[in-house]
Design an enzyme around this catalytic site. Structure first.
Site, short mmCIF file in Angstrom:
data_model
loop_
_atom_site.label_atom_id
_atom_site.label_comp_id
_atom_site.label_asym_id
_atom_site.label_seq_id
_atom_site.Cartn_x
_atom_site.Cartn_y
_atom_site.Cartn_z
CG ASN A 21 -2.94 0.03 -4.25
OD1 ASN A 21 -2.84 1.13 -3.74
ND2 ASN A 21 -4.00 -0.32 -4.96
CD GLU A 22 -7.15 0.63 -2.71
OE1 GLU A 22 -8.09 0.45 -3.50
OE2 GLU A 22 -6.96 1.71 -2.12
CD GLU A 52 -4.00 4.22 -9.97
OE1 GLU A 52 -4.31 3.07 -10.32
OE2 GLU A 52 -4.44 4.76 -8.95
#
Length: 842
Positions: free
Chosen positions: A395-396, A58
């Protein structure tokens, strides 16, 4: 299993490259040993996936621009803006420069004369006609542009000379004091429209403070864009490539998969489509913005506070995964934000566009060269498919129901058009709590193939939760532990993570993949720590955690061999400590505090009628005062305002207090088992912007979730809080009703797992001893016969040791162990991780 994970036994001294080779000797088993490890070599455990350990890339901590992406020029297309960062301007990292005191002017322009509509800005130079030069100089990232003597650096620029005559360009590379670092480069531009010009600079000396200048002369005007300088020696020699030393450290992890590009930058920011030069600056990472010629890609505001050029885009990510031999795992936005923003986009057309974008992504990766998006890939230089098998959606997210409503639409569309693609879901941002539980219920209900878990917890949590996956449903979804770390880069953190990873491997039938996060961090600008690989402009180094991940990847094995070990005597004593009161971005008041021992003795009673002399401050935050017979924290800011009372030796007690939220974002916090500023339990009522309540355990400043639910707190209402502590058992009551209870898990410093390499037959005995004492251990292989010598690779260091640019105290040593038999004794050093390879006898 990939061949580079194996190493023949008996080569330990050669591997030490001339260093002293220490050869410890095993001794016959003795009843006086401290520990025992029994290995059932006749039994078969779970198969371990070739993809067990991988990487998560990332662009956080300048991981890409200024880091892995090898471009040396910062803000190469003049796209920085105060709309992105209050410290930015289009001339960030640039200065105007005049050679020979020549007159001139430099202006960043945003108009229809731009190079490409995604590339909004360009530089317009008014040039001197009297023989002087005028232009700009770029300072690169951090201290400057790093060059090494004798190395080649490829320069390029897009330029146009709209007048009647061409304008010559001069390119110089100098250090911060103005001393030349290379012979200057002369480029004759052609009059007319935008044209790309290239040249090569060869460094005549080394520097970490280089400056690249581009100047023009001859009068008239000249426009510049995409001013670029790349080292010739990129990873694998790729054009528009990656910084070799960082990429090589990633490659040394031998990752089985590569997840990209995020992370928070995927599911936060605008999800709108690109619509010309006025497109939103803060956009979620969308793959179509990042492919095609680099001069046609945008510069986007990064969620982490800086800009990213998209020079490292989806094509380069796929290519890097291929170069690593890793399975690519792209992550696409699900239109439900996370990372503190927590909003679901309610726009059917926008959702459908993103679903189609995901289908197009699969075509980009796998489609034939004559398909629309496969053709884009082929035109970029890769006619063959990349072989994509997995796609992660989201994502989360903190809104599990809203997320699942959208996730299912993505999955249905993907499975209909590409039934061979595995669609990966997630379970939110933490290891437990209401979001986690709800997300897992939905994952199981809808038969999701693989669930991505994320958590950053304390080292104590990792030592205490080795059995986390023992109870997971073997018929349920597979687990991908996509982000985990123990909140520090000391060797003690790496030890805790290694102990935990033995549990991941033991449960390899459930846990199919795992990746530490974050992967990369620039020493000069980080948004998050800890990190696996650190770098500055000239060098890179692996943290203590990196060495653990690398060794587990190199010694994974193919199948678990069942084993058991004795525990450590004396661990897991009662919860002891004082009591505490705190707030988090909230004003609250407390009254009638009483602490009573289990046998009825009053240890503390305070109604604050005589002040608050029994309480002491553990932080500088907050403003505490006694008001109308209550103890009040009046500020609505400050993330931990804890005050404490009592004795750090207290155990087996009841804590009672009346707590009232006054105003602010959250509720109130009641501490117990307080040992110091960073070591305590607290009951966080109305936490996370008053969305849930939880008990958290802080150890050395790092917090972990223990239990949680969706209880919220009303302002102005008095709550009766009661906490009963008995040994390691805790029961919590709110207004007389039991809210929850838990048994505090016991940190275990001695952990083990055993695996077999099915090609060589080697047994890989992996032992973590995360304590101050050496562990003399009897190892019993049953009836298995092994060679009398074994190879052992050991990481051992002071628990506080950290690897830095100048010092690497945490590095493995490999040696030969003698006297090995079906039963033998070996001493595992204090604060150590050992990978011992036992070779079967013919």
């Amino acid at each position: 299993m990939r061949a580079n994970r194996r190493r023949p036994a008996g080569t330990a001294c050669a591997l030490l490259a001339g260093l002293l080779c220490v050869v410890p000797t095993a001794v016959p088993a003795s009843a006086a040993t401290d520990y025992g490890i029994d290995i059932d070599t006749s039994a078969t455990g779970p198969q371990i996936s070739d993809r067990m350990y991988g990487i998560f890339l990332e662009d956080i901590n300048h991981a890409a621009d200024g880091g892995l992406y090898a471009e040396l020029v910062q803000n190469r297309s003049f796209e920085y803006s105060t709309a992105d960062n209050e410290n930015y301007t289009p001339m960030t990292a640039w200065e105007e420069v005049a050679i020979g005191n020549a007159p001139g002017n430099a202006e960043v322009v945003n108009d229809d004369g731009r190079l490409h509509e995604r590339n909004r800005n360009y530089l317009h130079l008014a040039l001197p006609a009297d023989g002087g030069e005028y232009g700009v100089v770029n300072s690169g990232y951090s201290t400057g542009i790093t060059v090494a003597e004798g190395k080649k650096y490829d320069f390029s620029v897009w330029a146009k000379a709209p007048g009647n005559a061409a304008a010559p360009l001069t390119v110089r590379l100098r250090d911060a004091q103005g001393e030349p670092l290379a012979e200057q480069l002369r480029i004759e531009t052609d009059k007319g429209g935008w044209t790309r010009y290239t040249g090569t600079l060869t460094a005549t000396s080394s520097s970490t403070t280089g400056r690249l200048s581009v100047t023009g002369s001859g009068g008239g005007s000249l426009s510049l864009d995409m001013v670029s300088l790349f080292p010739r020696d990129t990873f694998k020699g790729r054009d528009n490539g990656l910084r070799a030393d960082i990429a090589e450290k990633i490659a040394a992890l031998d990752p089985g998969f590569a997840r990209f590009p995020g992370g928070c930058l995927v599911n936060t920011g605008s999800h709108e489509a690109y619509e010309g030069p006025d497109w939103p600056r803060e956009r979620s990472y969308q793959w179509k913005d990042t492919v095609g010629p680099v001069e046609e890609r945008a510069t986007n505001h990064n969620f982490w506070g800086y800009n990213q050029s998209y020079g490292l885009g989806y094509y380069e990510y796929f290519q890097f995964a291929e170069d690593l031999g890793a399975m690519p795992l792209p992550v696409v936005p699900a239109l439900v934000t996370g990372c503190g923003e927590d909003e679901a986009t309610d726009d059917p057309e926008l959702l459908q566009r993103h679903i189609q974008d995901t289908l197009d992504l699969i075509e980009f990766a796998n489609g034939p060269a004559d398909s629309e998006w496969g053709g884009v890939r082929a035109e970029m230089g890769h006619p063959e498919p990349f072989g994509l098998t997995h796609v992660q959606v989201g994502n989360e997210e903190n809104l599990p129901d809203a997320f699942f409503d959208r996730f299912l639409r993505f999955r249905d569309a993907i499975e209909e058009e590409y039934p061979g693609i595995t669609v990966v879901g997630n379970s939110g941002p933490s290891s437990g709590g209401t979001v986690f539980e709800r997300a897992w219920d939905l994952n199981r209900e809808h038969g999701v193939a693989m669930v991505d878990e994320h958590y950053y917890n304390s080292p104590e949590w990792f030592l205490a939760n080795n059995d986390r996956y023992d109870s997971y449903d073997r018929e349920g979804p597979d687990v991908y532990l996509g982000e985990f770390a123990s909140q520090g880069n000391r060797f003690s953190n790496a030890l805790a993570e290694a102990a935990y990873m033995t549990g991941l491997e033991r449960n390899a039938d459930v846990v199919k993949m795992a990746s530490y996060a974050p992967l990369l961090a620039a020493e000069w600008d980080t948004q998050w720590t800890p990190d696996l690989i650190w770098f500055d402009n000239s060098t890179s180094w692996g943290s203590a955690n990196y060495e653990v991940q690398r060794l587990f990847s190199a010694n994974t094995g193919d199948r678990v061999v069942p084993s058991t070990a004795t525990g450590t005597p004396g661990v897991g004593g009662p919860i002891t400590g004082a009591v505490g009161l705190s707030t988090w971005n909230t004003s609250a008041e407390y009254d009638d505090v009483r602490v009573t021992s289990a046998d009825g003795e009053t240890l503390l009673a305070d109604d604050f009628s005589s002040g608050a002399d029994q309480w002491s401050h553990t932080t500088d935050a907050g403003n505490w005062a006694v008001e109308d017979g209550a103890y009040v924290q009046t500020e609505t800011s400050g993330e931990n305002t804890m005050v404490t009372a009592g004795d750090s030796d207290w155990n087996d007690y009841d804590l009672e207090v009346t707590a009232t939220k006054r105003e602010g974002a959250e509720g109130f916090l009641v501490g117990f088992g307080v040992q110091g500023t960073g070591d305590y339990y607290w009951w966080n009522l109305g936490g996370w912007n008053n969305t849930q309540s939880a008990v958290e355990r802080a150890s050395d400043g790092a917090k972990s979730l223990v239990v949680a639910d969706d209880t919220t707190v009303e302002a102005g209402r008095a709550y009766d809080v009661r906490i009963e502590v008995r040994g390691r058992e805790v029961t919590l009551y709110l207004d007389g009703e039991e809210w929850n209870s838990f048994t505090a898990p016991t940190p275990e410093p001695f952990r083990q797992v055993v695996a077999r390499d099915e090609q060589t037959g080697e047994l890989m005995v992996k032992v973590v001893n995360a304590q101050d004492e050496a562990a003399r251990t009897s190892v019993d292989l049953g009836s298995a016969r092994v060679e009398p010598t074994a190879e052992a690779t050991v990481l051992q260091a002071d628990p506080g040791a950290r690897n830095t640019a100048a010092d690497r105290p945490v590095s493995p040593e490999t040696s030969t162990v003698e006297g090995v038999d079906s039963t033998f004794t070996h001493t595992f050093p204090a604060h150590s991780i050992t990978f011992m390879r036992l070779t079967p006898q013919d």
